[in-house]
Design a protein around this motif. Structure first.
Motif, PDB file in Angstrom:
ATOM      1  N   LYS A 252       0.885  -1.071  -0.325  1.00 42.26           N
ATOM      2  CA  LYS A 252      -0.103   0.243  -0.034  1.00 42.26           C
ATOM      3  C   LYS A 252       0.942   1.472  -0.222  1.00 42.26           C
ATOM      4  CE  LYS A 252      -3.942  -2.327   2.749  1.00 42.26           C
ATOM      5  NZ  LYS A 252      -4.904  -2.453   3.661  1.00 42.26           N
ATOM      6  N   VAL A 253       2.347   1.273   0.459  1.00 45.70           N
ATOM      7  CA  VAL A 253       2.932   2.126   0.377  1.00 45.70           C
ATOM      8  C   VAL A 253       4.095   1.998  -0.470  1.00 45.70           C
ATOM      9  CG1 VAL A 253       2.509   2.621   2.841  1.00 45.70           C
ATOM     10  CG2 VAL A 253       4.432   1.956   2.408  1.00 45.70           C
ATOM     11  N   PHE A 254       3.884   0.802  -1.535  1.00 44.48           N
ATOM     12  CA  PHE A 254       4.843   0.455  -2.375  1.00 44.48           C
ATOM     13  C   PHE A 254       5.910   0.783  -2.403  1.00 44.48           C
ATOM     14  CE2 PHE A 254       1.571   3.376  -4.361  1.00 44.48           C
ATOM     15  CZ  PHE A 254       0.763   2.714  -5.378  1.00 44.48           C
ATOM     16  N   ALA A 255       5.842  -0.099  -1.062  1.00 47.14           N
ATOM     17  CA  ALA A 255       8.096  -0.360  -0.250  1.00 47.14           C
ATOM     18  C   ALA A 255       8.033  -1.990  -1.187  1.00 47.14           C
ATOM     19  CB  ALA A 255       7.979  -0.899   0.613  1.00 47.14           C
ATOM     20  N   HIS A 256       9.605  -1.798  -1.162  1.00 46.56           N
ATOM     21  CA  HIS A 256      10.282  -2.118  -2.031  1.00 46.56           C
ATOM     22  C   HIS A 256       9.715  -4.088  -0.524  1.00 46.56           C
ATOM     23  CE1 HIS A 256      12.353  -0.688  -5.727  1.00 46.56           C
ATOM     24  NE2 HIS A 256      11.938   0.103  -4.978  1.00 46.56           N
ATOM     25  N   GLN A 257      10.367  -5.249  -1.726  1.00 48.93           N
ATOM     26  CA  GLN A 257       9.918  -6.283  -0.666  1.00 48.93           C
ATOM     27  C   GLN A 257      10.804  -7.112  -0.899  1.00 48.93           C
ATOM     28  OE1 GLN A 257       5.955  -7.380  -0.415  1.00 48.93           O
ATOM     29  NE2 GLN A 257       5.031  -5.402  -0.610  1.00 48.93           N
ATOM     30  N   THR A 258      11.590  -8.319   0.487  1.00 48.31           N
ATOM     31  CA  THR A 258      11.887  -9.852   0.418  1.00 48.31           C
ATOM     32  C   THR A 258      11.388 -10.143   1.276  1.00 48.31           C
ATOM     33  OG1 THR A 258      13.866  -8.207  -0.458  1.00 48.31           O
ATOM     34  CG2 THR A 258      14.472 -11.245   0.495  1.00 48.31           C
ATOM     35  N   LEU A 259      10.463 -11.356   0.460  1.00 44.47           N
ATOM     36  CA  LEU A 259      10.121 -12.267   1.816  1.00 44.47           C
ATOM     37  C   LEU A 259      10.777 -13.845   1.482  1.00 44.47           C
ATOM     38  CD1 LEU A 259       6.553 -10.366   0.720  1.00 44.47           C
ATOM     39  CD2 LEU A 259       8.510  -9.964   2.656  1.00 44.47           C
ATOM     40  N   GLU A 260      10.930 -14.126   2.524  1.00 41.01           N
ATOM     41  CA  GLU A 260      11.521 -15.194   2.764  1.00 41.01           C
ATOM     42  C   GLU A 260      10.808 -16.157   3.339  1.00 41.01           C
ATOM     43  OE1 GLU A 260      13.903 -18.541   4.406  1.00 41.01           O
ATOM     44  OE2 GLU A 260      15.464 -17.110   4.134  1.00 41.01           O
ATOM     45  N   LEU A 261       9.720 -17.039   2.906  1.00 39.59           N
ATOM     46  CA  LEU A 261       8.503 -17.856   3.506  1.00 39.59           C
ATOM     47  C   LEU A 261       8.365 -19.546   3.833  1.00 39.59           C
ATOM     48  CD1 LEU A 261       5.117 -15.583   1.594  1.00 39.59           C
ATOM     49  CD2 LEU A 261       7.286 -14.951   4.349  1.00 39.59           C
ATOM     50  N   GLY A 262       6.955 -19.517   3.363  1.00 39.82           N
ATOM     51  CA  GLY A 262       7.482 -21.300   4.252  1.00 39.82           C
ATOM     52  C   GLY A 262       8.114 -21.844   2.852  1.00 39.82           C
ATOM     53  N   GLY A 263       8.554 -23.530   3.718  1.00 42.98           N
ATOM     54  CA  GLY A 263       8.931 -24.454   2.394  1.00 42.98           C
ATOM     55  C   GLY A 263       8.664 -25.628   3.230  1.00 42.98           C
ATOM     56  N   LYS A 264       8.897 -26.868   2.412  1.00 44.67           N
ATOM     57  CA  LYS A 264       8.398 -27.997   1.979  1.00 44.67           C
ATOM     58  C   LYS A 264       9.619 -28.929   1.841  1.00 44.67           C
ATOM     59  CE  LYS A 264       5.941 -31.547   4.555  1.00 44.67           C
ATOM     60  NZ  LYS A 264       5.774 -30.968   5.463  1.00 44.67           N
ATOM     61  N   THR A 265      10.847 -29.033   1.818  1.00 41.41           N
ATOM     62  CA  THR A 265      11.961 -29.269   1.030  1.00 41.41           C
ATOM     63  C   THR A 265      11.996 -30.899   0.302  1.00 41.41           C
ATOM     64  OG1 THR A 265      13.293 -27.249   1.597  1.00 41.41           O
ATOM     65  CG2 THR A 265      14.254 -28.937   0.841  1.00 41.41           C
ATOM     66  N   PRO A 266      11.790 -31.449  -0.967  1.00 41.83           N
ATOM     67  CA  PRO A 266      11.758 -32.840  -1.098  1.00 41.83           C
ATOM     68  C   PRO A 266      13.285 -33.059  -1.764  1.00 41.83           C
ATOM     69  CG  PRO A 266      11.398 -30.756  -3.062  1.00 41.83           C
ATOM     70  CD  PRO A 266      11.591 -29.887  -1.740  1.00 41.83           C
ATOM     71  N   VAL A 267      13.803 -34.128  -0.423  1.00 41.52           N
ATOM     72  CA  VAL A 267      15.251 -34.546  -0.961  1.00 41.52           C
ATOM     73  C   VAL A 267      14.439 -35.962  -1.719  1.00 41.52           C
ATOM     74  CG1 VAL A 267      17.008 -35.769   0.178  1.00 41.52           C
ATOM     75  CG2 VAL A 267      16.026 -33.486   1.282  1.00 41.52           C
TER      76      VAL A 267
END
Length: 509
Positions: A252-267
């Protein structure tokens, strides 16, 4: 707080926010308990900061960004200062190791191995600041076109409980080297090393207001920070839903974003790989940090010919992991962060049973003598897991992994990509062609071939889809802390008058 040795009795310290280079009392909001997850004891109390507290920190950051001591600092002087901060960090590592172990419960050996790398994050980004070059762009006609990059401004950073200092420093190093400023909201569970690092950096010469901290709950203080009208960039590491909420507010304030969120890593474990080595990597990937990592090896996909052997050897390996006091050098697995998180992990053991998976080992709370009130969970393995089960699809965030058989490369990729997440993936094979084929087609921002959980400040880190946007580390992260300005200079001296000679003009721009 006495943390020079294994703590027995801890005085409960009262902490405030860190603003203008010092710790200050917050406003009249509620106070929150900070607990040692190995014992359940309260070790500190912090404020749940109010809107006024957040405003105060933001004003301090803006004043520092626009002020001469930081905003007017020469690039080379700033790089020297960031290197000096790295030295100060290194000089205080022993204290930080112990404080982080006390606050988030990771075994001291794990904490030491992780935190000892962090000073080099700052040295790497200081090097990028010195090596930075802006572009000169060839354009048509008698013009010189060049770019100027200016620091983006205030970076709001919401950090999680699992790797308090490491995840903070992934952002903080780039912030400082680029000339930006920050307001950090650490997890309410693990604020202590963030506060300590701010004090260390202030004493090492970081100007007031460059690194501010507001304490409190994510749903209140974190939300107010993310939606504040004066932020220029939001960095958040956390759950996918938290990312959606904070990201929407920052947009809403046009801020740049870097979001590291959830994961479900496959091996993906292929049958040409050494089975004992595959099991060793499986245990490391699944249970390091008590499995509380976004890149936890939570879905093991194992080729049918070695599946039974893999499951049995993983069961033996897992049952021999030593659970205990995080300050005991012999301990290999500590507690999860809270009673709530312990109960969440145990609920997924229940889901595994209900959905028809086979419990191999674990699935219950662990009993640790002398730590009866700690939040310990036995490392848990489920086998015969199908892709429609909750334990295959949903992030558990604890010492918990599943094992699923596959027939061939095509099925391995189908199972690996059957997820809303796309943070990391791992491949175990000795077939070099297969390794690169699978790496190219698996849905992930990070891929490890015959390894797990490795990072470097030069290597970009981040995910796709429900695992977030943007990248930390590398030139990608550094460059995202700048606005780029294009400067066009007319170098010819020919006269110009569009309205006298309109018919003769051949182009408008």
């Amino acid at each position: 707080m006495n943390i020079s040795a294994k703590p027995k009795t801890i005085d409960v310290e009262i902490h405030g926010n860190f603003v203008d280079g010092r710790e200050i009392e917050a406003g009249a909001g509620e106070m929150l308990d900070v607990r040692n997850p190995a014992t359940g004891d309260v070790i500190a109390r912090i404020p749940n900061s109010t809107a006024d507290d957040v405003d105060r920190a933001m004003k301090s950051a803006r004043a520092a960004f626009e002020g001469r001591p930081w905003g007017g600092m020469d690039i080379r002087a700033r790089a020297r200062l960031v290197n000096r901060l790295a030295d100060a960090f290194e000089a205080n590592l022993e204290q930080l190791y112990r404080l982080e172990t006390l606050n988030n419960g990771r075994p001291l050996n794990e904490t030491r191995a992780q935190l000892s790398r962090l000073p080099d994050f700052f040295r790497y980004f200081a090097g990028l600041a010195l090596a930075r070059r802006d572009a000169v762009i060839p354009v048509e006609g008698s013009y010189l076109n060049y770019t100027l990059r200016t620091p983006i401004g205030i970076v709001a950073n919401c950090t999680p409980f699992n790797h308090p200092l490491m995840i903070l420093c992934k952002s903080l190093a780039a912030v400082l080297a680029s000339g930006c400023v920050t307001v950090v909201k650490p997890s309410e569970y693990t604020p202590l090393t963030t506060l300590k690092l701010a004090q260390i950096f202030s004493e090492a010469g970081l100007p007031p207001g460059v690194f501010n901290i507001v304490l409190g709950l994510g749903q209140s203080t974190g939300k107010m920070l993310a939606e504040h009208g004066d932020i220029n960039k939001l960095v958040l590491t956390g759950g996918t839903e938290a990312g959606r909420i904070a990201g929407s507010a920052a947009a809403k304030v046009f801020a740049h974003q870097t979001l590291e969120l959830g994961g479900k890593t496959p091996v993906m474990v292929f049958d040409d790989f050494d089975i004992d080595q595959a099991v060793n990597y499986a245990a490391f990937g699944a249970f390091i940090g008590a499995g509380q990592t976004c890149v936890c090896a939570s879905r093991h996909l194992v080729q049918a010919g070695v599946y039974d052997e893999f499951v049995e050897k993983l069961r033996t390996k897992t049952k021999n992991i030593r659970i205990g006091d995080p300050f005991d050098p012999a301990t290999q697995l500590g507690p999860v962060i809270s009673a709530r998180q312990r109960d969440r992990v145990l609920s997924y053991a229940k889901f595994g049973h209900e959905d028809g998976a086979r419990l191999v080992t674990g699935g219950v709370a662990a009993k640790v003598p002398g730590h009866e009130n700690g939040y310990f969970v036995e490392p848990t393995v489920f086998a015969d897991v199908k892709s429609d089960m909750r334990i295959f699809q949903e992030e558990v965030f604890g010492p918990f992994t599943s094992v699923t058989p596959f027939k061939d490369e095509e099925e391995a990729l189908r199972l690996a990509n059957d997820s809303p997440f796309g943070l990391a993936a791992a491949i175990r094979t000795r077939d070099i062609g297969r390794a690169h084929r699978v790496a190219a087609h698996v849905k992930a921002g990070i891929v490890w071939i015959n390894d797990h959980h490795r990072l470097d400040p030069a290597s970009p880190w981040g995910g796709i889809d429900d695992s977030g946007i943007g990248r930390e580390f590398g030139t990608e992260s550094f460059n995202d802390h700048f606005n780029t300005k294009s400067v066009m200079v007319a170098t010819g001296d020919q006269p110009f008058d569009w309205y006298r000679d309109t018919a003769a003009q051949r182009r408008l721009n």
